[in-house]
Design a protein around this motif. Structure first.
Motif, PDB file in Angstrom:
ATOM      1  N   UNK A 122       0.852  -1.188   0.000  1.00 31.76           N
ATOM      2  CA  UNK A 122       0.000   0.000   0.000  1.00 31.76           C
ATOM      3  C   UNK A 122       0.890   1.240   0.000  1.00 31.76           C
ATOM      4  N   UNK A 123       0.896   1.932  -1.097  1.00 33.15           N
ATOM      5  CA  UNK A 123       1.613   3.209  -1.188  1.00 33.15           C
ATOM      6  C   UNK A 123       0.762   4.263  -0.502  1.00 33.15           C
ATOM      7  N   UNK A 268       8.388   7.272  -2.728  1.00 27.66           N
ATOM      8  CA  UNK A 268       7.127   6.881  -2.106  1.00 27.66           C
ATOM      9  C   UNK A 268       7.397   6.154  -0.799  1.00 27.66           C
ATOM     10  N   UNK A 269       6.465   6.213   0.116  1.00 27.02           N
ATOM     11  CA  UNK A 269       6.553   5.424   1.347  1.00 27.02           C
ATOM     12  C   UNK A 269       5.328   4.521   1.416  1.00 27.02           C
ATOM     13  N   UNK A 294      -8.080   8.131   4.302  1.00 23.35           N
ATOM     14  CA  UNK A 294      -7.621   9.316   5.036  1.00 23.35           C
ATOM     15  C   UNK A 294      -6.154   9.662   4.778  1.00 23.35           C
ATOM     16  N   UNK A 295      -5.529   8.946   3.856  1.00 24.17           N
ATOM     17  CA  UNK A 295      -4.089   9.101   3.623  1.00 24.17           C
ATOM     18  C   UNK A 295      -3.694  10.520   3.222  1.00 24.17           C
ATOM     19  N   UNK A 296      -4.477  11.148   2.374  1.00 29.51           N
ATOM     20  CA  UNK A 296      -4.102  12.478   1.885  1.00 29.51           C
ATOM     21  C   UNK A 296      -4.103  13.515   3.010  1.00 29.51           C
ATOM     22  N   UNK A 314      -7.597   3.755  -6.807  1.00 28.49           N
ATOM     23  CA  UNK A 314      -7.155   2.468  -7.365  1.00 28.49           C
ATOM     24  C   UNK A 314      -6.847   1.473  -6.233  1.00 28.49           C
ATOM     25  N   UNK A 315      -6.191   1.958  -5.183  1.00 25.75           N
ATOM     26  CA  UNK A 315      -5.859   1.084  -4.051  1.00 25.75           C
ATOM     27  C   UNK A 315      -7.104   0.684  -3.280  1.00 25.75           C
TER      28      UNK A 315
END
Length: 323
Positions: A122-123, A268-269, A294-296, A314-315
């Motif tokens: 998961x990026x 990327x992490x 909530x990643x952003x 997409x993820x």
């Protein structure tokens, strides 16, 4: 006759009530599988995460927010480092997730296959390798990429600042960075230094807060780590503006992009999900979905550049297929 009518009426009423209760139970059970798609349900259990110290602030904040919504789920986040974390992840009954500031290696993939473990990458955000100096350093505020490489490279031969540029002080350069447990070390070694040895006297540390403290107290220090640790310590450190060939670029959430001005030092992490655990434990999969939704926002709060909407969607679509 009246008794018979009363009995029939009672039986019909009981049937209606039973039907209503069944519908209510069905709705409740449906909600119980919703999780991050319908926050009414309280899941139970634990989610165990280890790995990257760079990704730690992002994931710790994510866990805090998630537990605020799912009070019966305990999310434990540790930071032993990317490589050390994979060792805890790729074992029988290992962690549910491993945070990583680099991609999984071939030998780590082979270990997962040996264990029969399905691992999903998961990026979650973008980070910028940040070169930091002491705030009293007024000569190395801008350096070229080549000068930075020479400072950290064993064969670079830059022992004094005056070896970098003649007008710099004739004082020893003191280099600092995270140790081999960290993906940031590996990114520096593999991607920036082309797998050539770092300078012999470099001070490598496990803990990022220790690195911040050491650089903040050493006028001749120069170190490297993820942007987030610099962003949270701007009162103690200065970031070097890097010239990649088109003028000096300051690392920031605006320049840290895979196709942006700071691209050569952007990476990327990730967090890696044990899919086997996600299929067995509802809270583990739910946490993955919550993280991507909530990643952003969490990225921007914790010193990372956020992913695009397309990457996120997409993820999420892939995670929904695991249900």
């Amino acid at each position: 006759m009246k008794s018979f009518k009363k009995l029939a009426m009672f039986t019909m009423l009981a049937s209606v009530m039973a039907f209503g209760t069944a519908c209510s139970d069905g709705e409740s059970n449906a909600e119980a599988t919703n999780g991050s798609n319908g926050n009414e349900t309280q899941l139970e259990g634990s989610v165990v995460i280890d790995g990257s110290g760079t990704v730690y602030p992002f994931m710790a904040k994510m866990a805090e927010n998630y537990m605020g919504q799912q009070e019966n789920v305990s999310v434990e986040v540790s930071r032993s480092g990317t490589s050390a974390g994979f060792k805890k992840f790729l074992i029988e009954e290992g962690t549910d997730y491993n945070d990583a500031s680099r991609q999984i290696k071939d030998e780590e993939k082979a270990k997962a296959e040996e264990l029969g473990m399905d691992v999903k990458e998961l990026k979650v955000a973008l980070d910028g390798l940040t070169i930091v100096i002491n705030k009293d350093n007024d000569w190395a505020k801008e350096l070229t990429k080549e000068e930075i490489i020479d400072i950290f490279l064993a064969e670079g031969g830059k022992k004094k600042w005056s070896d970098v540029r003649p007008d710099f002080p004739a004082e020893a350069i003191n280099t600092y960075g995270p140790n081999e447990n960290h993906g940031t070390y590996e990114f520096m070694f593999e991607n920036i230094l082309d797998e050539k040895d770092l300078v012999e006297n470099i001070n490598l540390q496990q803990d990022y807060s220790t690195l911040v403290d050491l650089v903040s107290k050493d006028k001749n220090a120069i170190g490297f780590f993820g942007y987030g640790y610099y962003a949270n310590n701007k009162d103690k450190l200065a970031a070097v503006k890097v010239d990649f060939g088109n003028g000096p670029v300051e690392p920031s959430l605006e320049t840290i992009k895979e196709d942006g001005k700071y691209a050569p030092f952007t990476r990327p992490v990730f967090t890696y999900l044990n899919v086997n655990n996600a299929k067995e434990k509802a809270q583990v999969l739910d946490y993955a979905i919550y993280t991507m939704k909530n990643a952003q926002d969490i990225a921007a709060e914790t010193g990372f550049a956020p992913l695009t909407d397309e990457d996120i969607q997409a993820t999420l679509a892939e995670l929904e297929e695991l249900k």
